[in-house]
Design a protein around this motif. Structure first.
Motif, short mmCIF file in Angstrom:
data_model
loop_
_atom_site.label_atom_id
_atom_site.label_comp_id
_atom_site.label_asym_id
_atom_site.label_seq_id
_atom_site.Cartn_x
_atom_site.Cartn_y
_atom_site.Cartn_z
N ASN A 3 0.84 -1.20 0.00
CA ASN A 3 0.00 0.00 0.00
C ASN A 3 0.87 1.25 0.00
N SER A 4 0.25 2.40 -0.14
CA SER A 4 0.99 3.65 -0.28
C SER A 4 1.80 3.99 0.96
N ASP A 5 1.32 3.61 2.15
CA ASP A 5 2.09 3.85 3.37
C ASP A 5 3.37 3.03 3.39
N GLU A 6 3.29 1.78 2.92
CA GLU A 6 4.47 0.92 2.85
C GLU A 6 5.47 1.45 1.83
N VAL A 7 4.97 1.93 0.72
CA VAL A 7 5.85 2.50 -0.31
C VAL A 7 6.55 3.73 0.25
N LYS A 8 5.81 4.58 0.92
CA LYS A 8 6.41 5.78 1.51
C LYS A 8 7.47 5.42 2.54
N ALA A 9 7.21 4.43 3.37
CA ALA A 9 8.18 3.99 4.37
C ALA A 9 9.44 3.43 3.70
N MET A 10 9.25 2.65 2.62
CA MET A 10 10.41 2.11 1.90
C MET A 10 11.22 3.22 1.24
N GLU A 11 10.53 4.22 0.69
CA GLU A 11 11.23 5.34 0.07
C GLU A 11 12.03 6.13 1.10
N GLN A 12 11.47 6.29 2.30
CA GLN A 12 12.20 6.98 3.37
C GLN A 12 13.41 6.16 3.80
N SER A 13 13.24 4.85 3.94
CA SER A 13 14.36 3.98 4.27
C SER A 13 15.43 4.03 3.19
N LEU A 14 15.00 4.04 1.94
CA LEU A 14 15.93 4.10 0.83
C LEU A 14 16.79 5.35 0.92
N GLU A 15 16.18 6.49 1.16
CA GLU A 15 16.94 7.74 1.26
C GLU A 15 17.92 7.69 2.43
N LYS A 16 17.48 7.13 3.55
CA LYS A 16 18.35 7.03 4.72
C LYS A 16 19.56 6.15 4.41
N PHE A 17 19.33 4.97 3.84
CA PHE A 17 20.43 4.05 3.54
C PHE A 17 21.32 4.58 2.42
N LYS A 18 20.75 5.29 1.46
CA LYS A 18 21.57 5.90 0.41
C LYS A 18 22.51 6.94 1.01
N GLY A 19 22.05 7.65 2.03
CA GLY A 19 22.91 8.60 2.73
C GLY A 19 24.07 7.90 3.42
N TYR A 20 23.76 6.78 4.08
CA TYR A 20 24.83 5.99 4.71
C TYR A 20 25.80 5.47 3.66
N LEU A 21 25.26 5.01 2.54
CA LEU A 21 26.09 4.46 1.48
C LEU A 21 26.99 5.53 0.86
N ALA A 22 26.51 6.76 0.80
CA ALA A 22 27.34 7.85 0.28
C ALA A 22 28.57 8.07 1.17
N GLN A 23 28.42 7.81 2.47
CA GLN A 23 29.53 7.96 3.40
C GLN A 23 30.45 6.75 3.41
N ASP A 24 29.93 5.59 3.01
CA ASP A 24 30.69 4.34 3.03
C ASP A 24 30.36 3.52 1.78
N PRO A 25 30.85 3.98 0.61
CA PRO A 25 30.40 3.40 -0.66
C PRO A 25 30.86 1.97 -0.94
N THR A 26 31.77 1.44 -0.15
CA THR A 26 32.20 0.06 -0.38
C THR A 26 31.64 -0.91 0.66
N ASN A 27 30.69 -0.46 1.45
CA ASN A 27 30.09 -1.32 2.47
C ASN A 27 29.09 -2.27 1.80
N GLU A 28 29.49 -3.53 1.72
CA GLU A 28 28.68 -4.51 1.00
C GLU A 28 27.31 -4.73 1.64
N ASN A 29 27.21 -4.58 2.95
CA ASN A 29 25.91 -4.73 3.60
C ASN A 29 24.96 -3.59 3.24
N LEU A 30 25.49 -2.37 3.19
CA LEU A 30 24.66 -1.24 2.79
C LEU A 30 24.24 -1.35 1.33
N ILE A 31 25.16 -1.79 0.48
CA ILE A 31 24.81 -1.97 -0.93
C ILE A 31 23.68 -2.97 -1.06
#
Length: 76
Positions: A3-31
């Motif tokens: 549902n749209s709430d789940e999509v919104k939550a996933m999009e928020q998580s995606l942005e958060k993890f992409k921020g972490y990945l920008a700081q640690d671009p070779t972290n295989e777990n974050l990728i």
């Protein structure tokens, strides 16, 4: 079906993890985490590119030996 709430939550998580990945671009777990969210959102090209980078550029740099079906640290 998500549902749209789940999509919104996933999009928020995606942005958060992409921020972490920008700081640690070779972290295989974050990728893996970012690729998984992209897949769940249907962003197949983005997930594919992340996994391609992981398999071709990052994992070969890691210092372990794959032995099917398990791996071990190299000796010596």
């Amino acid at each position: 079906m998500v549902n749209s709430d789940e999509v919104k939550a996933m999009e928020q998580s995606l942005e958060k993890f992409k921020g972490y990945l920008a700081q640690d671009p070779t972290n295989e777990n974050l990728i893996g985490q970012v690729a998984d969210i992209h897949l769940r959102l249907g962003h197949f090209d983005e997930a594919s590119e992340l996994l391609r980078v992981l398999l071709r550029e990052i994992l070969p740099l890691m210092d372990f030996v794959l032995i099917s079906p398990t791996w071990r640290w190299p000796v010596g």
